[in-house]
Motif scaffolding. Structure first.
Motif, PDB file in Angstrom:
ATOM      1  N   LEU A 128     -27.950  18.260  41.951  1.00 44.83           N
ATOM      2  CA  LEU A 128     -27.273  17.594  40.843  1.00 44.83           C
ATOM      3  C   LEU A 128     -28.271  17.280  39.737  1.00 44.83           C
ATOM      4  N   VAL A 129     -27.905  17.637  38.503  1.00 38.87           N
ATOM      5  CA  VAL A 129     -28.725  17.329  37.329  1.00 38.87           C
ATOM      6  C   VAL A 129     -27.969  16.310  36.479  1.00 38.87           C
ATOM      7  N   LEU A 130     -28.609  15.181  36.196  1.00 43.91           N
ATOM      8  CA  LEU A 130     -28.021  14.129  35.368  1.00 43.91           C
ATOM      9  C   LEU A 130     -28.659  14.177  33.991  1.00 43.91           C
ATOM     10  N   VAL A 131     -27.836  14.291  32.951  1.00 42.44           N
ATOM     11  CA  VAL A 131     -28.337  14.340  31.580  1.00 42.44           C
ATOM     12  C   VAL A 131     -27.723  13.178  30.797  1.00 42.44           C
ATOM     13  N   VAL A 132     -28.589  12.361  30.199  1.00 39.25           N
ATOM     14  CA  VAL A 132     -28.154  11.172  29.465  1.00 39.25           C
ATOM     15  C   VAL A 132     -28.467  11.359  27.985  1.00 39.25           C
ATOM     16  N   PRO A 133     -27.467  11.578  27.134  1.00 40.28           N
ATOM     17  CA  PRO A 133     -27.714  11.582  25.695  1.00 40.28           C
ATOM     18  C   PRO A 133     -28.029  10.149  25.242  1.00 40.28           C
ATOM     19  N   VAL A 134     -29.105   9.980  24.506  1.00 35.91           N
ATOM     20  CA  VAL A 134     -29.532   8.638  24.121  1.00 35.91           C
ATOM     21  C   VAL A 134     -30.282   8.721  22.801  1.00 35.91           C
ATOM     22  N   ALA A 135     -30.257   7.643  22.046  1.00 31.57           N
ATOM     23  CA  ALA A 135     -30.959   7.606  20.768  1.00 31.57           C
ATOM     24  C   ALA A 135     -32.469   7.613  21.002  1.00 31.57           C
ATOM     25  N   PRO A 136     -33.233   8.248  20.142  1.00 29.24           N
ATOM     26  CA  PRO A 136     -34.685   8.324  20.336  1.00 29.24           C
ATOM     27  C   PRO A 136     -35.357   6.959  20.448  1.00 29.24           C
ATOM     28  N   GLY A 137     -34.878   5.993  19.683  1.00 29.34           N
ATOM     29  CA  GLY A 137     -35.511   4.684  19.690  1.00 29.34           C
ATOM     30  C   GLY A 137     -35.059   3.745  20.785  1.00 29.34           C
ATOM     31  N   ASP A 138     -34.143   4.197  21.643  1.00 25.60           N
ATOM     32  CA  ASP A 138     -33.592   3.314  22.669  1.00 25.60           C
ATOM     33  C   ASP A 138     -34.387   3.419  23.971  1.00 25.60           C
ATOM     34  N   ARG A 139     -35.625   3.019  23.924  1.00 28.17           N
ATOM     35  CA  ARG A 139     -36.482   3.034  25.113  1.00 28.17           C
ATOM     36  C   ARG A 139     -35.980   2.039  26.157  1.00 28.17           C
ATOM     37  N   THR A 140     -35.384   0.955  25.702  1.00 29.00           N
ATOM     38  CA  THR A 140     -34.888  -0.078  26.625  1.00 29.00           C
ATOM     39  C   THR A 140     -33.852   0.502  27.583  1.00 29.00           C
TER      40      THR A 140
ATOM     41  N   MET B 117     -24.131  16.560  35.369  1.00 27.48           N
ATOM     42  CA  MET B 117     -23.295  15.476  34.860  1.00 27.48           C
ATOM     43  C   MET B 117     -23.859  14.967  33.554  1.00 27.48           C
ATOM     44  N   LYS B 118     -23.015  14.903  32.558  1.00 31.06           N
ATOM     45  CA  LYS B 118     -23.348  14.237  31.308  1.00 31.06           C
ATOM     46  C   LYS B 118     -22.867  12.792  31.434  1.00 31.06           C
ATOM     47  N   VAL B 119     -23.751  11.819  31.244  1.00 32.02           N
ATOM     48  CA  VAL B 119     -23.394  10.416  31.428  1.00 32.02           C
ATOM     49  C   VAL B 119     -24.014   9.580  30.321  1.00 32.02           C
ATOM     50  N   ASP B 120     -23.223   8.690  29.741  1.00 32.36           N
ATOM     51  CA  ASP B 120     -23.699   7.859  28.635  1.00 32.36           C
ATOM     52  C   ASP B 120     -24.708   6.822  29.106  1.00 32.36           C
ATOM     53  N   SER B 121     -25.519   6.351  28.159  1.00 28.87           N
ATOM     54  CA  SER B 121     -26.605   5.432  28.494  1.00 28.87           C
ATOM     55  C   SER B 121     -26.131   4.019  28.797  1.00 28.87           C
ATOM     56  N   ASP B 122     -24.880   3.674  28.470  1.00 28.32           N
ATOM     57  CA  ASP B 122     -24.363   2.336  28.740  1.00 28.32           C
ATOM     58  C   ASP B 122     -23.464   2.302  29.977  1.00 28.32           C
ATOM     59  N   VAL B 123     -23.650   3.256  30.871  1.00 28.72           N
ATOM     60  CA  VAL B 123     -22.770   3.398  32.035  1.00 28.72           C
ATOM     61  C   VAL B 123     -23.531   3.112  33.329  1.00 28.72           C
ATOM     62  N   PHE B 124     -22.900   2.370  34.241  1.00 26.85           N
ATOM     63  CA  PHE B 124     -23.374   2.254  35.618  1.00 26.85           C
ATOM     64  C   PHE B 124     -22.897   3.483  36.376  1.00 26.85           C
ATOM     65  N   LEU B 125     -23.825   4.126  37.087  1.00 27.15           N
ATOM     66  CA  LEU B 125     -23.484   5.322  37.855  1.00 27.15           C
ATOM     67  C   LEU B 125     -23.831   5.113  39.318  1.00 27.15           C
TER      68      LEU B 125
END
Length: 377
Positions: A125-137, A226-234
């Motif tokens: 399984l490959v998990l890919v999270v699209p996220v803003a460059p500055g969102d290191r947190t 899986m494409k999963v957003d950065s504000d999601v619990f997985l």
């Protein structure tokens, strides 16, 4: 009142006569209630039923409604389409529709890559999270929680963050300071992928298409992505249990929207004019908060994308490509958009696969709760 029964008597009049004006006066003096004979039988029975039956029936109905509301059967979630709509004027409909598409295909190049990691590791399984460059947190919070799981149930899992470029204040060129920080982060974690398109909400479809390009060329030995957003619990273990018996081809699952209406209100975040999409409803698609693809689909979606113009609404566009392929997404009831509105089940976090959270701080707190629930659920 009838002392033996503890309920009011019913005074009926002939079926085709109106209730005499004197009825209320006489009924009040005699302690009886007046009903028109044409009143439905269930109304008469309800009005004379003992109060405890009435209260019990109302409580039962409210309980059923709360269960359906929390379960999401036919009810809206955080990321469904808004209900308020208004028609556009003819002048507005005639505007140029190019703003509703993303520039794809195009000549994009990777600024940061992991060229061999996925191919050599061949994760299940490959998990890919699209996220803003500055969102290191957000990236660090994910690494410290569900993204830190590397192998479960005999299956390898790899995590990647997909970013666009950070532009200078004038919008031209790269922000060198921010870019250097990303390079250092990449050298530390080896999970950053960055392309040279401008990172913005309107470019989410472009970001997803570039993700599919990377997956098709870098992860030939993997079974699912899986494409999963950065504000999601997985819940990765629960996801792997689902995929254990899932098809290896033509498989898509997530929180599936059916017959979502196209919004014609220009105030909506998801507005589309008829010139950009003439239909009234979208085909079934999985909400962009998190969906799973069998690994044969990235290349197939890219192939049909040549004849399906790239709408800026990312999850809808993937659904359009799937329709072109004849692939129907499988609804996954464990993919939740938001938290239950009323009652939180005792083992909620161990039972679901996804849930949208408020921010990274809530993710860290949720992860602690999830770890506790693993001990007794």
């Amino acid at each position: 009142m009838d002392g033996s029964m503890g309920r009011p008597k019913i005074l009926k009049w002939p079926p085709n006569e109106a209730t005499p004006p004197l009825c209320d006066q006489v009924g009040h003096s005699l302690g009886v209630s007046c009903f028109r004979s044409e009143a439905p039988r269930w109304i008469q029975l309800w009005s004379v039923a003992p109060r405890w039956i009435q209260l019990w029936s109302v409580a039962l109905l409210m309980g059923i409604m709360m269960f359906l509301y929390n379960s999401g059967f036919g009810l809206s979630s955080l990321r469904t389409w808004p209900s308020s709509r208004s028609d556009r004027t003819s002048a507005e409909e005639e505007q140029d529709d190019s703003a509703f598409y993303v520039p794809y295909p195009g000549s994009y190049r990777l600024l940061i890559d992991e060229p061999e990691r996925c191919q050599q590791g061949a994760p299940f399984l490959v998990l890919v999270v699209p996220v803003a460059p500055g969102d290191r947190t957000s990236r660090d919070a994910i690494r410290d929680t569900w993204g830190g799981l590397r192998s479960l149930q005999g299956h390898g899992v790899q995590l990647y963050f997909l970013l666009g470029s950070v532009a200078e204040g004038n919008g031209t060129g790269l922000n060198r300071s921010a870019q250097e920080q990303l390079l250092q982060e990449s050298r530390l974690h080896h999970d950053v992928l960055q392309s040279d398109f401008v990172d913005s909400y309107r470019n989410l479809t472009l970001k997803t298409l570039l993700m599919l390009e990377w997956l098709s060329s870098h992860c030939p030995g993997s079974a699912y992505a899986m494409k999963v957003d950065s504000d999601v619990f997985l819940n990765v273990p629960q996801l792997l249990r689902l995929l254990r018996d899932a098809p290896r081809r033509s498989f898509v699952t997530g929180s599936v929207q059916r017959r979502a209406e196209v919004l014609r209100d220009a105030r909506s975040k998801w507005y589309l004019p008829r010139s950009a999409y003439p239909g009234t409803h979208y085909p079934p698609y999985a909400l962009g908060l998190g969906y799973v693809l069998s690994m044969d689909l990235p290349r197939r979606i890219l192939t049909v994308s040549a004849r399906v113009r790239a709408l800026y609404i990312e999850d809808v566009y993937v659904g359009l490509c799937l329709r072109e392929l004849g692939v129907a997404p499988h609804p996954g009831h464990m993919f939740r958009a938001g938290l239950p509105r009323f009652l939180m089940p005792r083992c909620y976090w161990t039972e679901v696969i996804t849930t949208i959270l408020r921010d990274s701080e809530q993710l860290l707190e949720t992860w602690k709760t999830y770890q506790k629930q693993l001990g007794y659920c």
